[in-house]
Design a protein around this motif. Sequence first.
Motif, mmCIF file in Angstrom:
data_model
loop_
_atom_site.group_PDB
_atom_site.id
_atom_site.type_symbol
_atom_site.label_atom_id
_atom_site.label_comp_id
_atom_site.label_asym_id
_atom_site.label_seq_id
_atom_site.Cartn_x
_atom_site.Cartn_y
_atom_site.Cartn_z
ATOM 1 N N SER A 263 0.845 -1.190 0.000
ATOM 2 C CA SER A 263 0.000 0.000 0.000
ATOM 3 C C SER A 263 0.885 1.245 0.000
ATOM 4 C CB SER A 263 -0.904 0.013 1.225
ATOM 5 O OG SER A 263 -0.135 0.202 2.407
ATOM 6 N N ASP A 264 0.324 2.362 -0.426
ATOM 7 C CA ASP A 264 1.066 3.623 -0.397
ATOM 8 C C ASP A 264 1.492 3.962 1.024
ATOM 9 O OD1 ASP A 264 0.809 3.916 -3.113
ATOM 10 O OD2 ASP A 264 -0.868 5.332 -3.010
ATOM 11 N N GLU A 265 0.615 3.665 1.981
ATOM 12 C CA GLU A 265 0.929 3.964 3.378
ATOM 13 C C GLU A 265 2.129 3.161 3.866
ATOM 14 O OE1 GLU A 265 -1.059 3.657 7.870
ATOM 15 O OE2 GLU A 265 -2.258 3.150 6.097
ATOM 16 N N ASP A 266 2.132 1.849 3.603
ATOM 17 C CA ASP A 266 3.251 1.010 4.030
ATOM 18 C C ASP A 266 4.535 1.412 3.309
ATOM 19 O OD1 ASP A 266 1.904 -0.465 5.921
ATOM 20 O OD2 ASP A 266 1.394 -2.105 4.551
ATOM 21 N N THR A 267 4.423 1.728 2.025
ATOM 22 C CA THR A 267 5.592 2.144 1.263
ATOM 23 C C THR A 267 6.218 3.389 1.874
ATOM 24 O OG1 THR A 267 4.753 1.205 -0.805
ATOM 25 C CG2 THR A 267 6.403 2.945 -0.988
ATOM 26 N N LYS A 268 5.409 4.390 2.159
ATOM 27 C CA LYS A 268 5.928 5.638 2.718
ATOM 28 C C LYS A 268 6.505 5.418 4.115
ATOM 29 C CE LYS A 268 2.873 8.630 0.013
ATOM 30 N NZ LYS A 268 1.686 9.521 0.036
ATOM 31 N N ARG A 269 5.855 4.579 4.909
ATOM 32 C CA ARG A 269 6.374 4.299 6.258
ATOM 33 C C ARG A 269 7.749 3.657 6.181
ATOM 34 N NH1 ARG A 269 3.942 0.794 10.168
ATOM 35 N NH2 ARG A 269 3.136 -0.502 8.480
ATOM 36 N N MET A 270 7.902 2.697 5.288
ATOM 37 C CA MET A 270 9.171 1.975 5.209
ATOM 38 C C MET A 270 10.263 2.853 4.596
ATOM 39 S SD MET A 270 7.826 -1.861 4.310
ATOM 40 C CE MET A 270 9.178 -2.736 5.032
#
Length: 364
Positions: A275-282
């Motif tokens: 997800s975009d959220e997981d990508t940005k977090r990582m």
Amino acid sequence: MTKTKVGIIFGGKSAEHEVSLQSAKNIVEAMDRHKYDIVLIGIDKEGKWHVNDPSSYLINADDPKQIKLNRSNENVAIVPGATRNQFIHQSTYDQLDQLDVVFPIVHGTLGEDGSLQGMLRLANLPFVGPSVIGSSVCMDKDVAKRLLKEAGINVAKGLSFTRAKKHKIDYAEAVEYLGTPMFIKPANQGSSVGVSKVSTKGEFDKAIEDAFLYDRKLIIEENLNGREIECSVLGNDEPKASKLGEILPQTDFYSYESKYIDEKGAELAIPADLSDEDTKRMQRVAVEAFEALQCEGMARVDFFLTEDGEIYVNEVNTLPGFTKISMYPKLWEISGLPYKDLINRLIELALERYQQERNLKSTV
């Protein structure tokens, strides 16, 4: 146009010698010959340095299982403290042409643990990748994870022991604290060298012996069930994170052979299906880990992403592989930075840091 003279140092005494040869081959093939003159310095498994001809520096170059350094009769030594022509031919004492920058691609012990970086600093030569402290800290998984925890970054639960404390290693206590299966690793190795996944006391005891073959300190870690995600980071003062990739091992875990020899040992999902959220977090955590461990230039940050969405940093690799199946350049490729441009940028970052260091005062 005046060309930049780049010294590529590769090979070395470490267990990752052959990986380094593959990385050097890919870098040499990708470099813009209109922009760079290349000087190849190969280190054999005994630690001797050879000046190599670009046309014949490797034997079995296209076979990862049989690749070897073609030793030359031109051995070189380095002169610490020299301001120019830091390399000399051992047989004649003639000076090697002045290098403008060094691209060290010696993986593992004595290559990415700060040893080579310290020598290049003493020789007053700019070089690609993190300097001494970032290299040495990231190489020691025990020290790196202590610093990551201090920075508020999740890491696997683990234990560490030096060879002198070997008598204190207890299987039952490890199981109680970490559960099974667990991983046993040399603290100062990369590329899964000497790493074992164990579930029984017999496997545990053998893995302890195996790990101590490669280092005087080992770590024992819990098994984290999660997706294996990797991120490439690039930069000095303002590092940037690449798009993410996922390792899909076809074996029990992502072994040395899976990483560098067997192209079918693991599938690479590039980019990772996240997800975009997981990508940005990582990506954010990748940069935070890079900065917490004092990295510069480049590093690859390896994660576990658990089913409940927790992010754990497994390792930060300061001289990641540049083989044809390596994640670091592949991730920048899909992020809009082709291999050749990536090499250019790494060299620019090395020269930028060198200039900053030259501007520092050295006297009171």
